[in-house]
Design a protein around this motif. Sequence first.
Motif, short mmCIF file in Angstrom:
data_model
loop_
_atom_site.label_atom_id
_atom_site.label_comp_id
_atom_site.label_asym_id
_atom_site.label_seq_id
_atom_site.Cartn_x
_atom_site.Cartn_y
_atom_site.Cartn_z
N MET A 1 -17.47 4.75 4.21
CA MET A 1 -17.80 5.29 2.90
C MET A 1 -19.17 4.78 2.46
SD MET A 1 -14.13 4.81 1.09
CE MET A 1 -14.58 5.20 -0.57
N PRO A 2 -19.98 5.64 1.82
CA PRO A 2 -21.27 5.14 1.34
C PRO A 2 -21.12 4.41 0.01
CG PRO A 2 -21.12 7.49 0.96
CD PRO A 2 -19.84 7.09 1.62
N ASP A 3 -22.04 3.47 -0.27
CA ASP A 3 -22.02 2.74 -1.53
C ASP A 3 -22.42 3.67 -2.65
OD1 ASP A 3 -23.39 -0.23 -0.03
OD2 ASP A 3 -21.33 0.43 -0.30
N PRO A 4 -22.03 3.43 -3.90
CA PRO A 4 -21.02 2.48 -4.35
C PRO A 4 -19.61 3.03 -4.14
CG PRO A 4 -21.93 3.66 -6.21
CD PRO A 4 -22.63 4.19 -4.99
N LYS A 5 -18.69 2.17 -3.74
CA LYS A 5 -17.34 2.62 -3.47
C LYS A 5 -16.35 1.67 -4.15
CE LYS A 5 -18.25 0.60 1.03
NZ LYS A 5 -18.39 0.83 2.46
N TYR A 6 -15.26 2.22 -4.59
CA TYR A 6 -14.26 1.45 -5.35
C TYR A 6 -12.93 1.56 -4.64
CZ TYR A 6 -17.97 2.69 -8.52
OH TYR A 6 -19.19 2.91 -9.07
N VAL A 7 -12.24 0.41 -4.55
CA VAL A 7 -10.92 0.40 -3.93
C VAL A 7 -9.91 0.07 -5.01
CG1 VAL A 7 -9.47 -0.72 -2.24
CG2 VAL A 7 -11.85 -0.31 -1.72
N VAL A 8 -8.86 0.87 -5.10
CA VAL A 8 -7.80 0.59 -6.06
C VAL A 8 -6.51 0.45 -5.29
CG1 VAL A 8 -6.48 1.59 -7.93
CG2 VAL A 8 -8.96 1.81 -7.91
N GLY A 9 -5.86 -0.67 -5.44
CA GLY A 9 -4.56 -0.88 -4.81
C GLY A 9 -3.48 -0.21 -5.64
N PHE A 10 -2.74 0.65 -5.05
CA PHE A 10 -1.82 1.52 -5.77
C PHE A 10 -0.40 1.15 -5.38
CE2 PHE A 10 -0.99 5.51 -7.87
CZ PHE A 10 0.16 5.97 -7.28
N GLY A 11 0.34 0.62 -6.29
CA GLY A 11 1.71 0.22 -5.97
C GLY A 11 1.78 -1.29 -5.80
N ASN B 1 -15.92 8.31 -2.97
CA ASN B 1 -16.31 6.98 -3.42
C ASN B 1 -15.16 6.21 -4.05
OD1 ASN B 1 -16.25 8.63 -5.61
ND2 ASN B 1 -18.25 8.09 -6.39
N LEU B 2 -13.96 6.78 -4.01
CA LEU B 2 -12.80 6.05 -4.52
C LEU B 2 -11.77 6.01 -3.42
CD1 LEU B 2 -11.11 4.83 -6.81
CD2 LEU B 2 -10.43 7.13 -7.40
N PHE B 3 -11.25 4.81 -3.13
CA PHE B 3 -10.26 4.70 -2.06
C PHE B 3 -8.98 4.15 -2.67
CE2 PHE B 3 -8.44 4.99 1.76
CZ PHE B 3 -8.80 4.15 2.80
N LEU B 4 -7.96 4.99 -2.71
CA LEU B 4 -6.67 4.55 -3.24
C LEU B 4 -5.82 4.09 -2.07
CD1 LEU B 4 -5.85 7.46 -5.69
CD2 LEU B 4 -6.26 5.11 -6.33
N ILE B 5 -5.51 2.81 -2.04
CA ILE B 5 -4.61 2.33 -0.98
C ILE B 5 -3.21 2.49 -1.53
CG2 ILE B 5 -4.10 0.44 0.56
CD1 ILE B 5 -6.92 1.09 0.79
N THR B 6 -2.57 3.58 -1.14
CA THR B 6 -1.29 3.93 -1.75
C THR B 6 -0.16 3.37 -0.92
OG1 THR B 6 -1.35 5.96 -0.50
CG2 THR B 6 -2.15 6.05 -2.75
N GLY B 7 0.63 2.50 -1.50
CA GLY B 7 1.83 2.06 -0.81
C GLY B 7 1.58 0.92 0.16
N TYR B 8 2.56 0.68 1.03
CA TYR B 8 2.47 -0.48 1.92
C TYR B 8 1.39 -0.25 2.96
CZ TYR B 8 4.89 2.34 5.34
OH TYR B 8 5.21 3.35 6.20
N VAL B 9 0.85 -1.35 3.46
CA VAL B 9 -0.20 -1.26 4.46
C VAL B 9 0.32 -1.89 5.74
CG1 VAL B 9 -2.54 -1.87 5.01
CG2 VAL B 9 -1.92 -1.43 2.66
N VAL C 1 -10.93 -5.43 -3.57
CA VAL C 1 -10.20 -4.49 -4.40
C VAL C 1 -10.71 -4.59 -5.82
CG1 VAL C 1 -7.93 -3.81 -5.20
CG2 VAL C 1 -8.21 -4.73 -2.91
N ASP C 2 -11.01 -3.45 -6.42
CA ASP C 2 -11.54 -3.46 -7.79
C ASP C 2 -10.45 -3.46 -8.83
OD1 ASP C 2 -13.93 -1.47 -6.32
OD2 ASP C 2 -14.48 -3.24 -7.49
N GLY C 3 -9.28 -2.95 -8.48
CA GLY C 3 -8.21 -2.91 -9.48
C GLY C 3 -6.89 -2.65 -8.82
N TRP C 4 -5.82 -3.01 -9.54
CA TRP C 4 -4.47 -2.79 -9.02
C TRP C 4 -3.69 -1.94 -9.99
CZ3 TRP C 4 -4.19 -5.18 -4.37
CH2 TRP C 4 -5.02 -6.29 -4.17
N ILE C 5 -2.78 -1.14 -9.44
CA ILE C 5 -1.83 -0.42 -10.29
C ILE C 5 -0.45 -0.87 -9.85
CG2 ILE C 5 -1.04 1.84 -11.07
CD1 ILE C 5 -3.56 3.03 -9.98
N ALA C 6 0.25 -1.57 -10.74
CA ALA C 6 1.57 -2.07 -10.35
C ALA C 6 2.59 -0.97 -10.47
CB ALA C 6 1.94 -3.25 -11.23
N GLY C 7 3.68 -1.13 -9.71
CA GLY C 7 4.76 -0.15 -9.82
C GLY C 7 5.24 0.22 -8.44
#
Lengths: 623, 188, 299
Positions: B84-94, B61-69, B119-125
Amino acid sequence: MSGQTAFTLILPIAFGSAAVVYLSGKISAALRNFLAVFFAAVPLVLLTALYGYTGKIVYYDLSFLNQSLILRIDAFAWYFASAVALIDFLAIVFSLRYMEDKKQLDFYYFAMLLVNAGMLGIVLSGDLLSFFMFWEIMSWITYLLISYKGGKAVAAALKYMIMSIMGSCAMLLALGSLYSTCGTFDISGVAEGMSSATPGYRLFILLLMIFSFGIKNAIVPVHVWLPDAHSEAVSPFSAVLSGVLVRMGIYGFLLVMFVLVRWNAVLELRILGLLDFHLVFCWIGAITIVVPTFIALLQDDAKRLLAWHGIGQGGYMVLGIGLGTSMGIAGGVFHTLNHATYIALLFMVVGAVEYRTNGVRDLNELGGLAKKMPITFIGGLTGILGLIGVPLTNGFVSKWLIYKSLVMNERPLLAFAALIGTWGTILSVFKFLHHIFLGQLPQKYNNVKEAPFSMRFSIITLSLVIFLFGIFPGLPLTVISAMLDSFGIIPLNPTLFGVPSTLGELNTITILAAVLAMMVIGYAVFAWARKARRTDQFDSYGAGAYVPVNRYQYSVRFYERAYEVIGPYIRDRIDEFYIWFVEKAEGFFDTARKIYTGNVNSSTAYIVFLLAVLVILKMWGRF
Amino acid sequence: MDRADIAKTLKSPANWGQKYSLWAVYFCTGCGVIEIPPVITSRWDAERFGVLPMATPRQGNLFLITGYVSLKTMGAIIRTYDQMPDPKYVVGFGSCPVNGGMYWDSYNTIKHLDKYLPVDGWIAGCMPRPEAIFVAVVHLWQMIDKGMATGYQKYKENYEYYERNQREILPHLPKFAGEKTEAVGQTL
Amino acid sequence: MVQQVISMIVLPVIALVIAVFFLGLSRKITARIHRRHGPPLYQPLIDVVKLLTQKENISHGTIFDLGIVLSVAGGLATILFIPAGGLHPLSSSGDFLVVLYLMLLSPLGLALAAGASENPNASIGVSRKFILALGYEVPFLLAALAVMVHFRTTSLVEIVSLQRESLLNWSVFTLPLPALATFLVLPAMLSIRPFDFAGAPQEVASGPLVELGGKYLAFAAIQGALHTYIVLAIFVDLYLGGGANILTFFLKMLAVFFIGVCINGVMPRFRVKQALIYLWKWPAIIAFAGLVIVMWTSR
C-alpha cells in the motif's frame, strides 16, 4: 552530379556491386561487409540526385526484333526506386550483426544486392521486355534467399516459387500478346497501341497482369505463399520481402492500370457486363484487408503475425488504387511507402529480439523485454503505431486519404471493411507488442542486452521516417501528386501538413501541437505530485501472495473469448483448398504416370491400339 | 463532518482528501469480514462517508484487519500492507486483533497485531456492528486532523522492531529471502 | 484568431469540469437507484485531491509513467477537435476520421501503462477492453458511416449544422436505425454495466488499474471521465444535433448520460463472450439495415 550521369550509373553500379561484393568476400569478411553497406548506399545517394529528373536511356539494341531495351525515370519510378533503395540499405546494415554467425555470407550479400538491383531495374525499366527480365531475376533470387536457412524454409520457398512461376507465365503470355498487338515493347508505344484496343482485349490483358501481379502482391485468393515465406526467411530479408518486394506487385498494378491502359478506359470495363471492373478490384482489396487481419489475430509466431499483416495492408493499397479518385490513389500509393517503413521496422525488431534471445520468436515464450531493450521497444511501438494508423504517423495520413475518399464517393461498405481492418490490426499488434516487450521478464532473459548499433541504426532511422512523414506528409505527397499528374488523374496539390481545405480537414502540425501541449500540461501536473518510487516486477499485486517467478505473464490465448467467437470462421480456407487440390492432383498424376510401365510390350500395344483407332476413324470418314 | 468547510479545506487539502476518501482494501482477512458487506451496501451505505472497497492494495489507504489473524493470513497481510502507498491506516476490527479474542489460546493465531503492524485504531466487539465502524471512521478523521494517525511513519521509523517480530513468526516469508521481493527496504 | 485561442484554453477546462461532474453524478444517481444516500456530488474531486496529494507513489518504470500521462493528454487533445456547442477550436484541422483515431491515444496510453505494470490482471483487463472495443466498433462504425454518407461529409461541424434547422432534423429522427444501434452499444462504449468487465474489481482485480495508485490512479480516473465526455459528445453531435451553445450541449449530454447511469445501476455484468455476441448481433444488424437504407435513398 547531373541527373543524366546519375541515371546512367545507377543500374550498372547496382548489378556490378553484387559481383564485387561476392568476390571481395573471398578476401575478407570485413571488406565485404563494408563494400555491401557502401554499395547499398550508392543507389540511395544517386536517387537523391535524381529528384525531379525525367529521362530515358537506351541501353541495348535488339536489332533482330527492331526493339531497344530502355530505362526511364519519372516521378512514378523515382518514388518506388527510393523506397526500394532505402529499405534495402537499412536491411543490409541490419544484417551486419544479425547474420554474423551464419554460413555462406558471401552468397547472402551477393543475393541481397542482386535483389536490390533487380527491383531497381523493375521500376526503372522503360519497356516491357526489360521489365520481365528484371522481374525474373528478382523472383529467382528471392527463391534462393527465402530458402537460405534450409529446413522448413525450403518448402516455403518452393511454394513461393511455384506461384511466382505461374504469375510469370501469365505475364509472359500478356507480354507476347501485347507485342503482337502493339508491335513494340516500349511502354509508351504499348500505351498508344492499347488506346485503340477493344474493351474485351483490355480486360484480357488486365486480368492476366492482375493475376500475375496479384500473386506477387499476395491478394486473396493468391496470398497463400506469403505467411510461410515471410516467417521462414531470415529477418532482414523478411523486411525487404514484406516491405518492398511484394509491393512490386503494386508497381505493376499502377503500371498496367494507369500507364498502359489509361484509367478512363479501365473505368469503362465491365466483367460479364454486370460488374464494374474497378469495383471488383476494390472488393478484392476489401476482403484482403479483413480476413488476413483477423487471421493475424490468431497467430502465436511473431513473424507469421507480421506476415499476415503484410497481406492485409496490401488490401488497403489495392482498395485505394481501385477506387481511382486522386485522394484514393494517393492514399493507396502513399500506403505502399508507409507500409514498407513500418513492416520493415517490425521485422527488424523481431530480428533484434531473435538475435539477443538466440532465435526465440514464439510470442508465448517472451515477455518484459522493454526493460532490457528500450530502443528496440521504441522501434516496436513506433512500428505498431504506424501500422494501426495513429495520428502523427505516416500510416494515419495514407489511411485517412483512403477512408475519406471512400466516404466521399459513397462506398460505405468498403469504408467499413477498411475501418474494421484497422481494429483487427489494433488487437493483433498490441498482442505482438505486449507479448514481446511488456509484462514480466522471464528470468532466462535476464542477461539480454540491447540490440547492437547496426540494428539500432536501422530501427531508429525507420522510426524517424514514420514520424517525419506523419507530421510532414506533404513531402512524399508532392511526389505522389506529380505521379498522379503523369497518370492523367487530377493531382492532389497537398500542403506540407495535409490536404487543401477544399478536399478535407487534415492538418498534421495542429494535431502535433495539440498532443504535445497536452502532454506538457499533463506531465507538469504529474511531476508536481510526489515523485514516484520505483519497484521491480517482483513487487506486483498477487492477492497477498508473492509473485510466482516465471509464471506470472498472461500471454497464451490472449484474446481467448474473441477466438471462441471468430475462430471457427477465420481459417485460411483458400490455403486448405489449394493443398487439397494439389493432393488430389498428385493422386491423379500418380495414377496417370502408371501408363508408362517401362515395358516394351505395353508401349507396342499402345502404338498398335492407337493405329487401330485411327484406321477405324478413317474408314468412318471422320478425317 | 466538515467536508464542505472550504476554509478548513484550503488550509490542508491533503487532509481533506485523506479523510473523506478512505478507500478500504477489500481483503477479507478473517471471519469479521461478514460485517463489511452490510456496511458497504444500501442499508448502512458507507459510500456517503467516502469509504469504498478497493480491489488492490495499490489503490487503498485503509486496511481493516477483520477478525482473527491466522499465521498464514499474517503473511498475506504483511505483503498487502507493504504494497500500500503512504499514507495508510490500519484499523483492527474485532476483539481478535486486540488480544486474541475468542482464539486467545490457539497455537495458530496472532494475539497482538500491534507487534507486527502499526495499528491506528481498534474496534472492539465480536462482531462490531456497522454503526461501530462508522464511529471508528469518524474517530479516524479526528486523528488525521490532529496528525495522530501516524502508523505508517512509525512503521518506517521502527522497521527493525516490526521486522524482528515478523521474522519470528514467519521466518520463511519470501521477503526475508533476498532482494527480489522486498519493496519496503527501498524507502529506508 | 483570438476566439480560437480562447476556446482552445476554455474547452479542455469545461470538458474536465463536466467530466468530473459526471463522475460524481453517476455515483449519486446509482446510490439513489439503490435507495441509499450516496456520496456528495463533489466526491470525485475529493478522491482526485487525495490521490494527487498522496505521500508516496509507486511506479514500474518510464513506460508506466509516460503511458499514464499520454492517456490523459490524448483525451484532452481529442476534445479540442470535437464540436461542443459552438466551441470547436481545431476542427478545421481534423474531421471525424481524425477524431476516431485520436481517440485511440488515450486507451493506448493506459494499455501501455497496464502492460508495464507487469501484472497478468492488467494484461487480462487490457485484452478484455480491446475485445469489447472490437465488439462495439462494428455497429458503431456502420452507424457512423450511415450518418457520414447521409450528410455527405466527414466533418462533425457540418453534421451538427445540417441538423440545426429544426428539432425534426436531428439524426435520431431522420436516421432512426443507426441512432438506435449506437444507443444500444453506448453502454459498451462508456464501459459501464453491463459491459464493465474490463476493469472488474472482482474478476480481474481492477484490470488495467491493478498497479495504479496515487497520482497514477488520479490520472486514470480523469482519463475515464474524459473518455465518457468524448463518447457522449460524439453521440450528441452525430445524433442529437450538437448544441447551439455549450449549455444546450451539456443538457443533451446530461440526458443521454442519465439514461446510461440508470442502465448501469440496474444491470449485472455480461461475460465477455456474451457481450461480444450481443454487440455483433442485433445492434450490428440494425446498424447495417440503417446503412443499407441510407445507401438506397441516396442513390
